[in-house]
Design a protein around this motif. Structure first.
Motif, PDB file in Angstrom:
ATOM      1  N   PHE A  35       3.060   6.513  12.643  1.00  0.00           N
ATOM      2  CA  PHE A  35       2.001   5.870  11.858  1.00  0.00           C
ATOM      3  C   PHE A  35       1.507   6.803  10.755  1.00  0.00           C
ATOM      4  O   PHE A  35       1.317   6.383   9.612  1.00  0.00           O
ATOM      5  N   GLU A  36       1.307   8.069  11.093  1.00  0.00           N
ATOM      6  CA  GLU A  36       0.844   9.041  10.102  1.00  0.00           C
ATOM      7  C   GLU A  36       1.905   9.245   9.024  1.00  0.00           C
ATOM      8  O   GLU A  36       1.580   9.402   7.834  1.00  0.00           O
ATOM      9  N   LEU A  46       4.160   7.021   8.043  1.00  0.00           N
ATOM     10  CA  LEU A  46       4.168   5.824   7.202  1.00  0.00           C
ATOM     11  C   LEU A  46       2.970   5.811   6.264  1.00  0.00           C
ATOM     12  O   LEU A  46       3.103   5.466   5.079  1.00  0.00           O
ATOM     13  N   ARG A  47       1.811   6.199   6.765  1.00  0.00           N
ATOM     14  CA  ARG A  47       0.612   6.237   5.916  1.00  0.00           C
ATOM     15  C   ARG A  47       0.777   7.263   4.798  1.00  0.00           C
ATOM     16  O   ARG A  47       0.361   7.021   3.661  1.00  0.00           O
ATOM     17  N   GLY A  48       1.407   8.401   5.120  1.00  0.00           N
ATOM     18  CA  GLY A  48       1.646   9.413   4.092  1.00  0.00           C
ATOM     19  C   GLY A  48       2.595   8.912   3.018  1.00  0.00           C
ATOM     20  O   GLY A  48       2.390   9.174   1.819  1.00  0.00           O
ATOM     21  N   VAL A  82       3.083   5.745   2.121  1.00  0.00           N
ATOM     22  CA  VAL A  82       2.371   4.743   1.324  1.00  0.00           C
ATOM     23  C   VAL A  82       1.405   5.421   0.357  1.00  0.00           C
ATOM     24  O   VAL A  82       1.302   5.038  -0.817  1.00  0.00           O
ATOM     25  N   THR A  83       0.706   6.443   0.836  1.00  0.00           N
ATOM     26  CA  THR A  83      -0.228   7.164  -0.034  1.00  0.00           C
ATOM     27  C   THR A  83       0.505   7.832  -1.188  1.00  0.00           C
ATOM     28  O   THR A  83       0.046   7.794  -2.341  1.00  0.00           O
ATOM     29  N   ARG A 104       1.508   5.200  -3.735  1.00  0.00           N
ATOM     30  CA  ARG A 104       0.361   4.756  -4.531  1.00  0.00           C
ATOM     31  C   ARG A 104      -0.059   5.840  -5.527  1.00  0.00           C
ATOM     32  O   ARG A 104      -0.439   5.537  -6.665  1.00  0.00           O
ATOM     33  N   PRO A 127      -4.542   5.362  -4.707  1.00  0.00           N
ATOM     34  CA  PRO A 127      -5.085   5.548  -3.357  1.00  0.00           C
ATOM     35  C   PRO A 127      -6.590   5.375  -3.333  1.00  0.00           C
ATOM     36  O   PRO A 127      -7.263   5.472  -4.364  1.00  0.00           O
TER      37      PRO A 127
END
Length: 262
Positions: free
Chosen positions: A4-5, A7-9, A11-12, A15, A28
């Motif tokens: 999850f971390e 994937l979030r990284g 996406v960030t 962006r 972001p």
């Protein structure tokens, strides 16, 4: 949790790259700080795809309503400039003015910071638009135009993190210094994405030509930057993107012309 971390990284970073490279409102939630752009450098080719998409969409629409390749190509170019905020064109003009008009390192850097455009910068912009427009007009066919624009904008931006990783900033402040030095992994991923875009757009053998062209452009510009101002700046990075974009579009036009002759 780790995935999850991760994937979030990702996406960030995507962006951040889009927000840095375009005027699209996909930034972001938190303000971008020093080092964020460098870390997200691997995603710059992905942001380039969005710029190419804008140009390809406008070209397709203009073709559908019956415009000829000349004005259609200019509208597509205008779309890419609008979406990118003309930041790379600005860098090209400032670099040409600084390297061409200054006598000392300090004067060259001072000219690059000046928002006014000079003779060298105007000539560089005219040359850039003319070469890109003529390449698109030569290609003409909308699907080929889309491929060329996608590859040119992705591959040209793929070299930016590599350039920033290899060549230190010329000064302690400014856009490039604030962005920071990309991690080696980020530069490597960006290079790989740029190479893949060339392979998908032109095939493996022609992709090597594109890699060589971009590498030669980067080496020449790196030598000029290091010898004249002691490193790279945000303007020089913009000039590199423009030179890379021109090289790939001209390559696409030349490949199409060769195929037609065969």
């Amino acid at each position: 949790m780790y995935h999850f971390e991760l994937l979030r990284g990702i996406v960030t970073d995507l962006r951040t790259a889009v927000s840095f490279s375009t005027i699209l409102p996909f930034g972001p939630a938190k303000p971008v700080s020093d080092g964020d752009v460098a870390r997200a450098g691997w995603a710059l080719p992905m942001a380039g795809l969005l710029v190419g998409l804008a140009g390809a969409a406008v070209y397709s629409i203009a073709s559908e309503v019956g415009l000829t390749p000349g004005p259609t190509a200019m509208l597509a170019l205008a779309a890419t400039v609008l979406v990118s905020g003309a930041m790379h064109e600005d860098g090209l003009a400032d670099t040409a003015d600084g390297l061409g008009g200054g006598r000392t390192r300090e004067r060259k850097l001072e000219i690059m910071r000046d928002s006014r455009i000079g003779t060298y910068g105007a000539c560089a912009l005219i040359g850039s638009f003319t070469l890109r427009w003529s390449a698109l007009e030569t290609i003409a066919e909308p699907k080929s135009i889309a491929a060329a624009l996608f590859v040119a904008h992705a591959a040209a931006r793929a070299g930016l993190p590599v350039f920033m990783w290899l060549i230190p900033p010329a000064r302690s402040d400014g856009l490039s210094a604030g962005a920071g030095r990309p991690p080696g992994r980020s530069a490597a991923v960006a290079f790989a994405l740029g190479a893949l875009s060339l392979v998908f757009g032109f095939g493996a053998s022609q992709a090597m030509i594109g890699v060589i062209l971009l590498s030669l452009a980067g080496l020449i510009l790196a030598w000029l930057a290091a010898s004249q101002v002691g490193g790279q700046t945000g303007d020089i990075l913009g000039a590199f993107e423009q030179i890379g974009e021109i090289a790939i579009l001209l390559m696409a036009a030349a490949l199409l012309h060769t195929e037609l002759r065969l």
